[in-house]
Design a protein around this motif. Structure first.
Motif, PDB file in Angstrom:
ATOM      1  N   SER A 255      -7.902 -37.994   0.892  1.00 45.96           N
ATOM      2  CA  SER A 255      -8.956 -37.009   0.643  1.00 45.96           C
ATOM      3  C   SER A 255     -10.071 -37.094   1.676  1.00 45.96           C
ATOM      4  CB  SER A 255      -9.531 -37.200  -0.761  1.00 45.96           C
ATOM      5  OG  SER A 255     -10.059 -38.513  -0.911  1.00 45.96           O
ATOM      6  N   THR A 256     -10.170 -38.232   2.370  1.00 47.72           N
ATOM      7  CA  THR A 256     -11.200 -38.400   3.400  1.00 47.72           C
ATOM      8  C   THR A 256     -10.714 -38.000   4.781  1.00 47.72           C
ATOM      9  OG1 THR A 256     -10.511 -40.706   3.667  1.00 47.72           O
ATOM     10  CG2 THR A 256     -12.322 -40.270   2.140  1.00 47.72           C
ATOM     11  N   GLU A 257      -9.458 -37.541   4.897  1.00 47.72           N
ATOM     12  CA  GLU A 257      -8.874 -37.176   6.184  1.00 47.72           C
ATOM     13  C   GLU A 257      -8.661 -35.672   6.254  1.00 47.72           C
ATOM     14  OE1 GLU A 257      -6.195 -41.180   7.011  1.00 47.72           O
ATOM     15  OE2 GLU A 257      -5.395 -39.629   5.686  1.00 47.72           O
ATOM     16  N   ALA A 258      -8.618 -35.145   7.460  1.00 50.42           N
ATOM     17  CA  ALA A 258      -8.387 -33.718   7.648  1.00 50.42           C
ATOM     18  C   ALA A 258      -7.703 -33.498   8.992  1.00 50.42           C
ATOM     19  CB  ALA A 258      -9.703 -32.948   7.597  1.00 50.42           C
ATOM     20  N   ILE A 259      -7.018 -32.359   9.110  1.00 46.97           N
ATOM     21  CA  ILE A 259      -6.379 -31.971  10.364  1.00 46.97           C
ATOM     22  C   ILE A 259      -7.363 -31.142  11.171  1.00 46.97           C
ATOM     23  CG2 ILE A 259      -4.540 -30.607  11.415  1.00 46.97           C
ATOM     24  CD1 ILE A 259      -2.742 -31.358   9.124  1.00 46.97           C
ATOM     25  N   SER A 260      -7.583 -31.554  12.398  1.00 46.95           N
ATOM     26  CA  SER A 260      -8.444 -30.813  13.306  1.00 46.95           C
ATOM     27  C   SER A 260      -7.571 -30.044  14.286  1.00 46.95           C
ATOM     28  CB  SER A 260      -9.371 -31.775  14.062  1.00 46.95           C
ATOM     29  OG  SER A 260     -10.154 -31.083  15.001  1.00 46.95           O
ATOM     30  N   GLY A 261      -7.710 -28.728  14.297  1.00 49.24           N
ATOM     31  CA  GLY A 261      -6.849 -27.917  15.148  1.00 49.24           C
ATOM     32  C   GLY A 261      -5.469 -27.756  14.538  1.00 49.24           C
ATOM     33  N   LEU A 262      -4.471 -27.583  15.403  1.00 47.91           N
ATOM     34  CA  LEU A 262      -3.074 -27.420  14.984  1.00 47.91           C
ATOM     35  C   LEU A 262      -2.911 -26.272  13.985  1.00 47.91           C
ATOM     36  CD1 LEU A 262      -1.965 -31.155  14.556  1.00 47.91           C
ATOM     37  CD2 LEU A 262      -1.800 -29.715  16.587  1.00 47.91           C
ATOM     38  N   THR A 263      -3.722 -25.228  14.157  1.00 50.40           N
ATOM     39  CA  THR A 263      -3.656 -24.102  13.227  1.00 50.40           C
ATOM     40  C   THR A 263      -2.366 -23.310  13.350  1.00 50.40           C
ATOM     41  OG1 THR A 263      -4.867 -22.757  14.852  1.00 50.40           O
ATOM     42  CG2 THR A 263      -6.156 -23.855  13.133  1.00 50.40           C
ATOM     43  N   ASP A 264      -1.646 -23.517  14.452  1.00 46.62           N
ATOM     44  CA  ASP A 264      -0.353 -22.854  14.602  1.00 46.62           C
ATOM     45  C   ASP A 264       0.746 -23.588  13.853  1.00 46.62           C
ATOM     46  OD1 ASP A 264      -0.756 -24.963  16.415  1.00 46.62           O
ATOM     47  OD2 ASP A 264       0.888 -24.268  17.689  1.00 46.62           O
ATOM     48  N   LEU A 265       0.458 -24.804  13.390  1.00 49.97           N
ATOM     49  CA  LEU A 265       1.477 -25.622  12.725  1.00 49.97           C
ATOM     50  C   LEU A 265       1.255 -25.723  11.221  1.00 49.97           C
ATOM     51  CD1 LEU A 265       1.816 -28.635  15.204  1.00 49.97           C
ATOM     52  CD2 LEU A 265       3.113 -26.492  15.163  1.00 49.97           C
ATOM     53  N   TYR A 266       0.001 -25.832  10.807  1.00 53.08           N
ATOM     54  CA  TYR A 266      -0.294 -26.091   9.400  1.00 53.08           C
ATOM     55  C   TYR A 266      -1.259 -25.055   8.829  1.00 53.08           C
ATOM     56  CZ  TYR A 266       1.602 -30.816  10.153  1.00 53.08           C
ATOM     57  OH  TYR A 266       2.407 -31.881  10.450  1.00 53.08           O
ATOM     58  N   GLU A 267      -1.018 -24.713   7.579  1.00 50.91           N
ATOM     59  CA  GLU A 267      -1.923 -23.846   6.825  1.00 50.91           C
ATOM     60  C   GLU A 267      -2.618 -24.681   5.752  1.00 50.91           C
ATOM     61  OE1 GLU A 267      -1.721 -20.160   3.595  1.00 50.91           O
ATOM     62  OE2 GLU A 267       0.124 -20.969   4.504  1.00 50.91           O
ATOM     63  N   PRO A 268      -3.943 -24.800   5.806  1.00 54.09           N
ATOM     64  CA  PRO A 268      -4.635 -25.554   4.745  1.00 54.09           C
ATOM     65  C   PRO A 268      -4.534 -24.811   3.414  1.00 54.09           C
ATOM     66  CG  PRO A 268      -6.216 -24.523   6.223  1.00 54.09           C
ATOM     67  CD  PRO A 268      -4.860 -24.275   6.821  1.00 54.09           C
ATOM     68  N   VAL A 269      -4.273 -25.562   2.368  1.00 48.67           N
ATOM     69  CA  VAL A 269      -4.133 -24.987   1.032  1.00 48.67           C
ATOM     70  C   VAL A 269      -5.137 -25.671   0.119  1.00 48.67           C
ATOM     71  CG1 VAL A 269      -2.597 -24.633  -0.933  1.00 48.67           C
ATOM     72  CG2 VAL A 269      -1.694 -24.490   1.406  1.00 48.67           C
ATOM     73  N   GLN A 270      -6.039 -24.898  -0.445  1.00 46.78           N
ATOM     74  CA  GLN A 270      -7.046 -25.446  -1.345  1.00 46.78           C
ATOM     75  C   GLN A 270      -6.412 -25.791  -2.686  1.00 46.78           C
ATOM     76  OE1 GLN A 270     -10.451 -25.801  -0.452  1.00 46.78           O
ATOM     77  NE2 GLN A 270     -10.523 -27.074  -2.305  1.00 46.78           N
ATOM     78  N   CYS A 271      -6.665 -26.972  -3.149  1.00 42.47           N
ATOM     79  CA  CYS A 271      -6.198 -27.364  -4.471  1.00 42.47           C
ATOM     80  C   CYS A 271      -7.275 -28.226  -5.107  1.00 42.47           C
ATOM     81  CB  CYS A 271      -4.859 -28.100  -4.403  1.00 42.47           C
ATOM     82  SG  CYS A 271      -4.902 -29.640  -3.469  1.00 42.47           S
ATOM     83  N   SER A 272      -7.117 -28.521  -6.350  1.00 43.49           N
ATOM     84  CA  SER A 272      -8.117 -29.348  -7.034  1.00 43.49           C
ATOM     85  C   SER A 272      -7.647 -30.793  -6.988  1.00 43.49           C
ATOM     86  CB  SER A 272      -8.269 -28.882  -8.480  1.00 43.49           C
ATOM     87  OG  SER A 272      -9.164 -29.691  -9.178  1.00 43.49           O
ATOM     88  N   PRO A 273      -8.419 -31.685  -6.336  1.00 45.39           N
ATOM     89  CA  PRO A 273      -9.811 -31.525  -5.904  1.00 45.39           C
ATOM     90  C   PRO A 273      -9.991 -31.502  -4.401  1.00 45.39           C
ATOM     91  CG  PRO A 273      -9.355 -33.837  -6.298  1.00 45.39           C
ATOM     92  CD  PRO A 273      -8.045 -33.103  -6.424  1.00 45.39           C
ATOM     93  N   GLY A 274      -9.041 -31.007  -3.609  1.00 45.53           N
ATOM     94  CA  GLY A 274      -9.200 -31.056  -2.153  1.00 45.53           C
ATOM     95  C   GLY A 274      -8.265 -30.103  -1.438  1.00 45.53           C
ATOM     96  N   ILE A 275      -7.805 -30.518  -0.254  1.00 46.26           N
ATOM     97  CA  ILE A 275      -6.971 -29.671   0.595  1.00 46.26           C
ATOM     98  C   ILE A 275      -5.700 -30.414   0.978  1.00 46.26           C
ATOM     99  CG2 ILE A 275      -6.821 -28.536   2.858  1.00 46.26           C
ATOM    100  CD1 ILE A 275      -9.798 -28.008   2.691  1.00 46.26           C
ATOM    101  N   VAL A 276      -4.573 -29.707   0.902  1.00 45.62           N
ATOM    102  CA  VAL A 276      -3.310 -30.193   1.442  1.00 45.62           C
ATOM    103  C   VAL A 276      -2.878 -29.202   2.520  1.00 45.62           C
ATOM    104  CG1 VAL A 276      -2.651 -31.370  -0.683  1.00 45.62           C
ATOM    105  CG2 VAL A 276      -1.947 -28.989  -0.318  1.00 45.62           C
ATOM    106  N   TYR A 277      -1.795 -29.510   3.237  1.00 43.48           N
ATOM    107  CA  TYR A 277      -1.402 -28.692   4.384  1.00 43.48           C
ATOM    108  C   TYR A 277       0.058 -28.271   4.254  1.00 43.48           C
ATOM    109  CZ  TYR A 277      -5.776 -30.455   6.195  1.00 43.48           C
ATOM    110  OH  TYR A 277      -7.102 -30.768   6.356  1.00 43.48           O
ATOM    111  N   ARG A 278       0.269 -26.945   4.392  1.00 41.97           N
ATOM    112  CA  ARG A 278       1.616 -26.395   4.290  1.00 41.97           C
ATOM    113  C   ARG A 278       2.132 -26.047   5.686  1.00 41.97           C
ATOM    114  NH1 ARG A 278       1.592 -22.380  -0.118  1.00 41.97           N
ATOM    115  NH2 ARG A 278       0.310 -21.167   1.313  1.00 41.97           N
ATOM    116  N   LYS A 279       3.378 -26.383   5.936  1.00 41.45           N
ATOM    117  CA  LYS A 279       3.988 -26.068   7.221  1.00 41.45           C
ATOM    118  C   LYS A 279       4.125 -24.567   7.395  1.00 41.45           C
ATOM    119  CE  LYS A 279       8.140 -26.812  10.016  1.00 41.45           C
ATOM    120  NZ  LYS A 279       9.337 -27.653  10.232  1.00 41.45           N
ATOM    121  N   LYS A 280       3.682 -24.081   8.543  1.00 41.50           N
ATOM    122  CA  LYS A 280       3.849 -22.658   8.858  1.00 41.50           C
ATOM    123  C   LYS A 280       5.251 -22.410   9.378  1.00 41.50           C
ATOM    124  CE  LYS A 280      -0.918 -21.253   9.842  1.00 41.50           C
ATOM    125  NZ  LYS A 280      -1.824 -20.674  10.861  1.00 41.50           N
TER     126      LYS A 280
END
Length: 280
Positions: A255-280
């Protein structure tokens, strides 16, 4: 002989360890790291970090390297840490995967989960518990699931395969119901994961800096790993993990980590209580 660690020696060893083992020691954890390094120095009768670096750089020092990696990357042994990962799996990911095949929009095949830095096994065993609880609550709704768990440290993997832990009631993150359902007591405050649950997790040694990573996963957990790497190594690792995911697969960080950039690879998905990343 009493070992000591000077600040210049510590900084030099940080650089050496990154080049030699791919581990980046953060400044925030310096007190804990120093304590663990002093233990290593004492165990081997070494006067300081320069001597340890010389030993690690020499031939035939695999056992010492394993000990250093084990101690410096070992986290506190607790279960179901970081609410984000386990709530996402239990409340969103598993219910979606438990739908009939035609609604899941993928072929009827076993689901695959990768715990990419499993330490002593609490994470993959915790995921296996969630799967069993889901199956019990929803009979017939979930296909077979394969759980692969990897770590760079052999000692941690040996502990994980054994599945035996010191569990202090109320202090380890386990509910009484889960302790009763998935463990058997082997001694005072000593408990072992059931054979059935241990059989659901396959452990193997893997250095995440290797170019070739396992592939074919619907869910990858890579928590509390990125902090050990430089920014360039983190981006390279996340790019290669993207190739490990099946289309539409999810990457879960701490929960303390995040992806910086790589928007062509991952789509951030809001969930409770944070963010996960879905493969594009």
């Amino acid at each position: 002989m009493t070992a000591e660690i000077t600040q210049p020696d510590y900084e030099s060893f940080r650089l050496f360890l990154h080049d030699a083992c791919g581990i980046l020691l953060g400044a925030a954890s310096q007190k804990q790291v120093r304590r663990r390094l002093l233990r290593i120095l004492g165990d081997h009768g070494l006067a300081g970090l320069p001597e340890l670096a010389d030993r690690l750089a020499g031939p035939g020092r695999n056992a010492l390297r394993e000990q250093v990696i084990d101690l410096l990357t070992r986290a506190e042994s607790r279960w179901f840490t970081d609410e984000l990962a386990f709530r996402f799996i239990a409340e969103q990911w598993l219910p979606a995967q438990g739908l009939p095949t035609q609604a899941r929009n993928h072929v009827d095949r076993p689901l695959a989960i990768w715990s990419a830095a499993c330490c002593t096994g609490e994470e993959p065993y915790g995921v296996a518990m969630l799967i069993e609880e889901f199956r019990e609550a929803h009979p017939g709704r979930l296909a077979d699931v394969t759980i692969v768990a990897t770590d760079v440290a052999k000692g941690l993997l040996d502990t994980a395969r054994q599945g035996e832990y010191d569990l202090m009631t109320g202090e380890d993150g386990l509910s009484a119901a889960r302790r009763a359902a998935f463990f058997s007591q082997t001694g005072p405050d000593r408990w072992q994961v059931s054979p059935e649950l241990r059989a659901r997790v396959g452990f193997r040694k893997l250095n995440l800096r290797e170019q070739s990573l396992p592939a074919g996963f619907d869910l990858v957990l890579c928590r509390n790993v990125l902090r050990y790497f430089t920014a360039n190594v983190r981006q390279d690792l996340l790019t290669r993990v993207h190739r490990s995911l099946n289309p539409g697969g999810y990457l879960v960080l701490a929960s303390t980590e995040a992806i910086s950039g790589l928007t062509d690879l991952y789509e951030p998905v809001q969930c409770s209580p944070g963010i996960v990343y879905r493969k594009k």
